[in-house]
Design an enzyme around this catalytic site. Structure first.
Site, PDB file in Angstrom:
ATOM      1  N   SER A 186       1.383  -4.197  -4.053  1.00  0.00           N
ATOM      2  CA  SER A 186       1.223  -3.739  -2.680  1.00  0.00           C
ATOM      3  C   SER A 186       2.456  -3.938  -1.813  1.00  0.00           C
ATOM      4  O   SER A 186       2.612  -3.256  -0.809  1.00  0.00           O
ATOM      5  CB  SER A 186       0.013  -4.415  -2.045  1.00  0.00           C
ATOM      6  OG  SER A 186       0.095  -5.812  -2.180  1.00  0.00           O
ATOM      7  N   HIS A 214      -3.987   0.301  -4.715  1.00  0.00           N
ATOM      8  CA  HIS A 214      -2.974   1.183  -4.133  1.00  0.00           C
ATOM      9  C   HIS A 214      -2.706   2.427  -4.962  1.00  0.00           C
ATOM     10  O   HIS A 214      -1.831   3.205  -4.625  1.00  0.00           O
ATOM     11  CB  HIS A 214      -1.655   0.425  -3.926  1.00  0.00           C
ATOM     12  CG  HIS A 214      -1.642  -0.340  -2.639  1.00  0.00           C
ATOM     13  ND1 HIS A 214      -1.487   0.265  -1.418  1.00  0.00           N
ATOM     14  CD2 HIS A 214      -1.812  -1.653  -2.398  1.00  0.00           C
ATOM     15  CE1 HIS A 214      -1.529  -0.647  -0.462  1.00  0.00           C
ATOM     16  NE2 HIS A 214      -1.729  -1.830  -1.026  1.00  0.00           N
ATOM     17  N   LYS A 245      -8.366   2.254   1.368  1.00  0.00           N
ATOM     18  CA  LYS A 245      -7.005   2.778   1.499  1.00  0.00           C
ATOM     19  C   LYS A 245      -7.058   4.310   1.421  1.00  0.00           C
ATOM     20  O   LYS A 245      -7.435   4.936   2.389  1.00  0.00           O
ATOM     21  CB  LYS A 245      -6.104   2.111   0.473  1.00  0.00           C
ATOM     22  CG  LYS A 245      -5.903   0.629   0.865  1.00  0.00           C
ATOM     23  CD  LYS A 245      -5.076  -0.184  -0.061  1.00  0.00           C
ATOM     24  CE  LYS A 245      -4.844  -1.553   0.576  1.00  0.00           C
ATOM     25  NZ  LYS A 245      -5.104  -2.667  -0.340  1.00  0.00           N
TER      26      LYS A 245
HETATM   27  C1  LIG Z   1      -5.631  -3.993  -0.061  1.00  0.00           C
HETATM   28  C2  LIG Z   1      -5.792  -4.586  -1.410  1.00  0.00           C
HETATM   29  C3  LIG Z   1      -6.988  -5.185  -1.790  1.00  0.00           C
HETATM   30  C4  LIG Z   1      -8.119  -5.383  -0.825  1.00  0.00           C
HETATM   31  O1  LIG Z   1      -8.787  -4.215  -0.527  1.00  0.00           O
HETATM   32  P1  LIG Z   1      -9.704  -4.121   0.773  1.00  0.00           P
HETATM   33  O2  LIG Z   1     -10.645  -3.035   0.438  1.00  0.00           O
HETATM   34  O3  LIG Z   1      -8.812  -3.842   1.926  1.00  0.00           O
HETATM   35  O4  LIG Z   1     -10.397  -5.445   0.904  1.00  0.00           O
HETATM   36  C5  LIG Z   1      -7.104  -5.647  -3.087  1.00  0.00           C
HETATM   37  N1  LIG Z   1      -6.080  -5.545  -3.964  1.00  0.00           N
HETATM   38  C6  LIG Z   1      -4.903  -4.997  -3.616  1.00  0.00           C
HETATM   39  C7  LIG Z   1      -3.806  -4.903  -4.628  1.00  0.00           C
HETATM   40  C8  LIG Z   1      -4.714  -4.512  -2.328  1.00  0.00           C
HETATM   41  O5  LIG Z   1      -3.547  -3.987  -1.986  1.00  0.00           O
END
Ligand SMILES: *Cc1c(COP(=O)(O)O)cnc(C)c1O
Length: 400
Positions: A186, A214, A245
């Protein structure tokens, strides 16, 4: 001044003071209206390079209509946890839809990607087990590993040779073993070496788990993620994704075998002890996956990649150093945290929002801006952002 009204909590004020001195203090930027490519934060209109809204789905008319229709039909809340009275038919429908999309047997939806990771790792492993984890894995994986009480061994970022060394050292481990990685990282936007890691998992009898937060909606056919992108179907036991996302709403999910999902229904604590999604969220996600798996979805993804190439090429032309990114996440490495925060705040004043990230989100000395383009930015907006980025970074002596 010690806080005399809440003396028991005065140490928190001292801790915040320390954060300020270390340039790690921030205030929350407040978005006035929709999450859009040009948006108003803190009363200022800026080109928005800060969201994970890769495909612009947070305000897509089809998703909006689906959410409103679900509220009319089902109300605004589920009213209970999934295991008691909070499983609605649309919750089951969404799980079936996602598992089909991901070519797996079954799927369970969690309240967030964070709880999907943390809840799953903590449920399937115990104190006698071993976790082999990439050093840059997401915080939710790290927390899940800690909650499981398993032994944790960390391999160097994306380094299959280092991972192999750990696998070899632990080959006679008496308990169960899990090899775990983000699909796309990320903070750097680079892609995990999944085929090599799958080889190791198979050779050393590890379960294989990939967090595709992602990459769902970004990589692979119609956004099926890194496992699809790298041809690893059937080699990953546990696939995690987020609905927060590219999907544009909120939630997380785990895909895998029917037994895995049934087990998580019985043992994953966020699933058992926290209320299920409001029907509007679930309906939004259903509409998002339908869109993703259509020609319109493929077109959005191809626009996202066109914009990514345009923006990353533009960064190089401005004189920014090349990054390791292979995805729309575009890190602009600065190094010093104070400098990164200064760059971000001057950019904001000049009309571009690209947040700075420093320790502990990234390693000390690797502070950066993290810019993300979306499918819905226009080339003109991106060019304007690039011009401002170059001008401000030159002014601050970050590039020459
Ligand atoms: C954003 C993210 C999460 C968490 O996801 P949410 O739905 O926002 O709780 C988990 N793993 C990775 C790699 C992320 O970038």
């Amino acid at each position: 001044m010690p806080n005399t009204k809440w003396p028991q909590l005065a140490y928190l004020g001292a801790a915040l003071e320390e954060l300020k001195q270390q340039h790690r203090y921030f205030h929350l930027r407040v978005l006035a209206a929709e999450q859009k490519p040009v948006a108003t934060f803190d009363g200022k209109k800026v080109i928005n390079l800060s969201s994970n809204n890769y495909l612009g789905l947070t305000s897509h008319p089809k998703l909006r209509r689906a959410a409103i229709a679900a509220i009319r039909k089902y109300g605004v809340g589920a009213g209970a946890v999934r295991t008691i009275a909070g499983t609605m038919r649309i919750h089951m429908d969404l799980e079936r839809q996602i598992s089909k999309f991901k070519h797996t047997e079954a799927c369970v939806v969690f309240q967030s990607g964070f709880t999907a990771n943390a809840g799953t790792v903590a449920a399937i492993l115990g104190k006698d087990d071993l976790i082999i984890s990439d050093e840059l894995n997401h915080a939710s994986i790290i927390d899940g590993c800690r909650l499981s009480k398993a032994t944790i061994r960390v391999f160097k970022h994306k380094d299959t040779a280092d991972c192999a060394k750990i696998c070899e050292e632990t080959k006679d481990w008496p308990g169960r073993k899990l090899l775990i990685t983000d699909g796309v990282f990320s903070m750097d936007g680079d892609i995990a070496p999944l085929p090599g890691l799958c080889d190791l998992a198979e050779k050393y009898n590890c379960m294989m788990m990939v967090d595709d937060a992602h990459s769902s909606g970004v990589l692979g056919r119609n956004g099926r993620g890194t496992i699809d992108h790298l041809g690893c179907h059937g080699r990953v036991d546990i696939q995690v994704g987020t609905l927060s996302k590219a999907i544009g709403a909120m939630g997380g999910y785990v895909c895998g075998s029917r037994e895995l999902i049934e087990f998580l229904y019985h043992r994953a604590r966020p699933f058992l002890f926290s209320t299920s999604h409001p029907p509007s969220v679930t309906a939004t996600c259903q509409a998002a996956f339908s869109l993703l798996d259509s020609r319109a979805g493929a077109e959005l993804i191809s626009r996202l990649w066109e914009n990514t190439r345009y923006f990353q090429k533009g960064l190089l032309q401005q004189g920014f150093p090349a990054s390791a990114s292979e995805t729309p996440i575009s890190p602009i490495l600065v190094g010093d945290a104070a400098k990164a925060y200064e760059l971000s705040s001057e950019l904001f004043e000049a009309g571009v929002y690209a947040p700075a990230v420093g320790y502990p989100t990234v390693a000390e000395g690797k502070a950066r801006l993290r810019a993300i383009v979306t499918a819905t930015h226009t080339p003109k907006e991106l060019q304007k952002a690039l011009d401002i980025l170059g001008r401000v970074a030159r002014k601050l002596d970050i590039i020459h």
